[in-house]
Design a protein around this motif. Structure first.
Motif, mmCIF file in Angstrom:
data_model
loop_
_atom_site.group_PDB
_atom_site.id
_atom_site.type_symbol
_atom_site.label_atom_id
_atom_site.label_comp_id
_atom_site.label_asym_id
_atom_site.label_seq_id
_atom_site.Cartn_x
_atom_site.Cartn_y
_atom_site.Cartn_z
ATOM 1 N N GLY A 1 -1.729 13.238 6.297
ATOM 2 C CA GLY A 1 -0.774 12.169 6.500
ATOM 3 C C GLY A 1 0.592 12.456 5.894
ATOM 4 N N SER A 2 1.517 11.545 6.127
ATOM 5 C CA SER A 2 2.857 11.605 5.557
ATOM 6 C C SER A 2 2.982 10.524 4.492
ATOM 7 C CB SER A 2 3.916 11.372 6.647
ATOM 8 O OG SER A 2 3.858 12.367 7.637
ATOM 9 N N THR B 1 0.854 -1.184 0.000
ATOM 10 C CA THR B 1 0.000 0.000 0.000
ATOM 11 C C THR B 1 0.891 1.235 0.000
ATOM 12 O OG1 THR B 1 -1.716 -1.149 1.269
ATOM 13 C CG2 THR B 1 -1.824 1.255 1.209
ATOM 14 N N VAL B 2 0.664 2.147 -0.950
ATOM 15 C CA VAL B 2 1.443 3.385 -1.046
ATOM 16 C C VAL B 2 0.526 4.560 -0.769
ATOM 17 C CG1 VAL B 2 2.894 4.842 -2.507
ATOM 18 C CG2 VAL B 2 3.013 2.347 -2.735
ATOM 19 N N ARG B 3 0.912 5.416 0.170
ATOM 20 C CA ARG B 3 0.160 6.633 0.476
ATOM 21 C C ARG B 3 1.017 7.831 0.088
ATOM 22 N NH1 ARG B 3 -0.657 3.387 5.275
ATOM 23 N NH2 ARG B 3 -2.793 2.560 5.297
ATOM 24 N N ASP B 4 0.426 8.796 -0.633
ATOM 25 C CA ASP B 4 1.203 9.925 -1.148
ATOM 26 C C ASP B 4 1.302 11.094 -0.179
ATOM 27 O OD1 ASP B 4 -1.308 11.044 -1.242
ATOM 28 O OD2 ASP B 4 -1.417 11.133 -3.428
ATOM 29 N N GLY B 5 0.689 10.983 0.973
ATOM 30 C CA GLY B 5 0.794 12.053 1.962
ATOM 31 C C GLY B 5 -0.189 13.179 1.757
ATOM 32 N N SER B 6 -1.150 13.005 0.856
ATOM 33 C CA SER B 6 -2.156 14.048 0.675
ATOM 34 C C SER B 6 -3.032 14.130 1.923
ATOM 35 C CB SER B 6 -3.014 13.756 -0.556
ATOM 36 O OG SER B 6 -3.642 12.497 -0.436
ATOM 37 N N GLY B 7 -3.555 15.311 2.190
ATOM 38 C CA GLY B 7 -4.317 15.496 3.418
ATOM 39 C C GLY B 7 -3.382 15.732 4.595
ATOM 40 N N GLY C 1 4.681 15.777 -2.543
ATOM 41 C CA GLY C 1 3.846 16.569 -1.647
ATOM 42 C C GLY C 1 4.602 17.226 -0.520
ATOM 43 N N LEU C 2 5.838 16.816 -0.264
ATOM 44 C CA LEU C 2 6.597 17.387 0.854
ATOM 45 C C LEU C 2 7.122 18.774 0.542
ATOM 46 C CD1 LEU C 2 8.653 14.291 2.070
ATOM 47 C CD2 LEU C 2 6.524 15.200 2.966
ATOM 48 N N SER C 3 7.126 19.188 -0.718
ATOM 49 C CA SER C 3 7.673 20.493 -1.064
ATOM 50 C C SER C 3 6.868 21.633 -0.461
ATOM 51 C CB SER C 3 7.722 20.656 -2.581
ATOM 52 O OG SER C 3 6.421 20.539 -3.133
ATOM 53 N N GLY C 4 5.592 21.345 -0.133
ATOM 54 C CA GLY C 4 4.736 22.385 0.431
ATOM 55 C C GLY C 4 4.648 22.379 1.929
ATOM 56 N N PHE C 5 5.418 21.483 2.593
ATOM 57 C CA PHE C 5 5.344 21.401 4.050
ATOM 58 C C PHE C 5 5.943 22.650 4.681
ATOM 59 C CE2 PHE C 5 3.447 17.624 3.587
ATOM 60 C CZ PHE C 5 3.687 16.618 4.501
ATOM 61 N N SER C 6 5.385 23.062 5.796
ATOM 62 C CA SER C 6 5.932 24.207 6.526
ATOM 63 C C SER C 6 7.088 23.743 7.393
ATOM 64 C CB SER C 6 4.852 24.822 7.425
ATOM 65 O OG SER C 6 4.366 23.856 8.330
ATOM 66 N N ALA D 1 7.988 9.106 5.512
ATOM 67 C CA ALA D 1 8.879 10.253 5.314
ATOM 68 C C ALA D 1 8.238 11.534 5.814
ATOM 69 C CB ALA D 1 9.245 10.406 3.839
ATOM 70 N N ARG D 2 9.093 12.440 6.295
ATOM 71 C CA ARG D 2 8.644 13.765 6.715
ATOM 72 C C ARG D 2 9.748 14.761 6.405
ATOM 73 N NH1 ARG D 2 9.250 16.614 11.545
ATOM 74 N NH2 ARG D 2 10.299 14.791 12.440
ATOM 75 N N ARG D 3 9.394 15.900 5.855
ATOM 76 C CA ARG D 3 10.376 16.937 5.548
ATOM 77 C C ARG D 3 10.713 17.714 6.817
ATOM 78 N NH1 ARG D 3 10.936 21.136 0.728
ATOM 79 N NH2 ARG D 3 11.959 22.861 1.813
ATOM 80 N N VAL D 4 11.997 18.047 6.979
ATOM 81 C CA VAL D 4 12.449 18.856 8.110
ATOM 82 C C VAL D 4 13.210 20.054 7.547
ATOM 83 C CG1 VAL D 4 13.859 18.942 10.193
ATOM 84 C CG2 VAL D 4 12.622 16.844 9.621
ATOM 85 N N ASP D 5 12.689 21.258 7.766
ATOM 86 C CA ASP D 5 13.358 22.489 7.341
ATOM 87 C C ASP D 5 14.175 23.017 8.505
ATOM 88 O OD1 ASP D 5 12.342 23.205 4.566
ATOM 89 O OD2 ASP D 5 10.476 22.777 5.623
#
Length: 233
Positions: A58-59, A50-56, A225-230, A83-87
């Motif tokens: 979720g990650s 199962t692949v989830r794209d992180g929309s909504g 989808g991670l490019s838009g994470f704050s 995965a989770r983006r860390v700025d």
């Protein structure tokens, strides 16, 4: 016990230890002895991906459950990568916080899947060859805690067209969940759009009529989808 490093050319691979100084990962489970059936190799079982794209909210995540299930029944276990983006502050490049999860046993109340314990697992991941940092990124891997570090190793596989990171844990012989956190750190502002991920796991059920199974799976973890994470706190 069958070895997880079954590739015939494994000893010829150039291995480089990845820095592992981030602390201890959570390992939850019940220790125990793992049974084997002498003279019999592991049975190969399929995995449901199962692949989830992180929309909504979720990650992005890839989840592999094995063996393949019918309906909502639980199986022997599952593997996952999230995965989770860390700025980072002060203009430093962003990183990916990855979490690799292997869970075996304690999932099903009834046969035929109860009683399995993890023998070993191996995770691999790599960015696409089109990514500008495909051969020069850094991976910082946190080893499992609670005495599981002796069978733990992580290295770069240079035989791949990109730099592939490999994470292995051997001689586990326990039920429960093992989490391995990883930091993917590029030397550029851009993050890859995907990560190609693989897993292989072996589990055994001890006792009379015991059984050993081996499962594997692969997939591309979507990261667009991670490019838009704050920025993270």
């Amino acid at each position: 016990m069958p070895s997880p490093n079954s590739d015939t050319n494994a000893d010829r691979r150039t291995r480089r230890r990845v820095l592992a100084g981030l602390g201890s990962a959570a390992v939850v489970g019940i220790a125990g002895c793992s049974g084997r059936v002498p003279g019999l190799g592991p049975e190969r079982v399929g995995a449901e991906t199962t692949v989830r794209d992180g929309s909504g909210l979720g990650s992005p995540e890839i989840l592999w459950r094995y063996p393949r299930r019918e309906g909502d029944e639980d199986g022997i276990g599952y593997a996952a990568v999230e995965a989770r983006r860390v700025d980072r502050l002060e203009g430093r490049f962003p990183t990916l916080s990855l979490q690799f999860n292997s869970t075996v046993g304690g999932l099903a109340a009834d046969e035929p899947y109860e009683g399995y314990r993890l023998d070993w697992f191996r995770f691999r991941f790599e960015p696409p060859s089109s990514y500008e940092q495909a051969t020069s990124y850094a991976a910082r891997v946190e080893p499992p805690g609670q005495g599981e570090g002796d069978g733990f190793s992580t290295y770069y596989d240079r035989e791949s067209t990109t730099k592939r990171t490999v994470i292995e844990l051997r001689d586990v012989q326990m039920q429960g969940t093992i989490i391995v956190p990883v930091v993917f750190a590029p030397t550029t502002e851009s993050l890859p759009k995907t990560l190609y991920c693989q897993f292989t796991v072996q589990a055994s059920r001890p006792g009379l009529g015991g059984k050993t199974v081996r499962a594997s799976g692969e997939g591309n973890l979507p990261l667009d989808g991670l490019s838009g994470f704050s920025p993270s706190d």
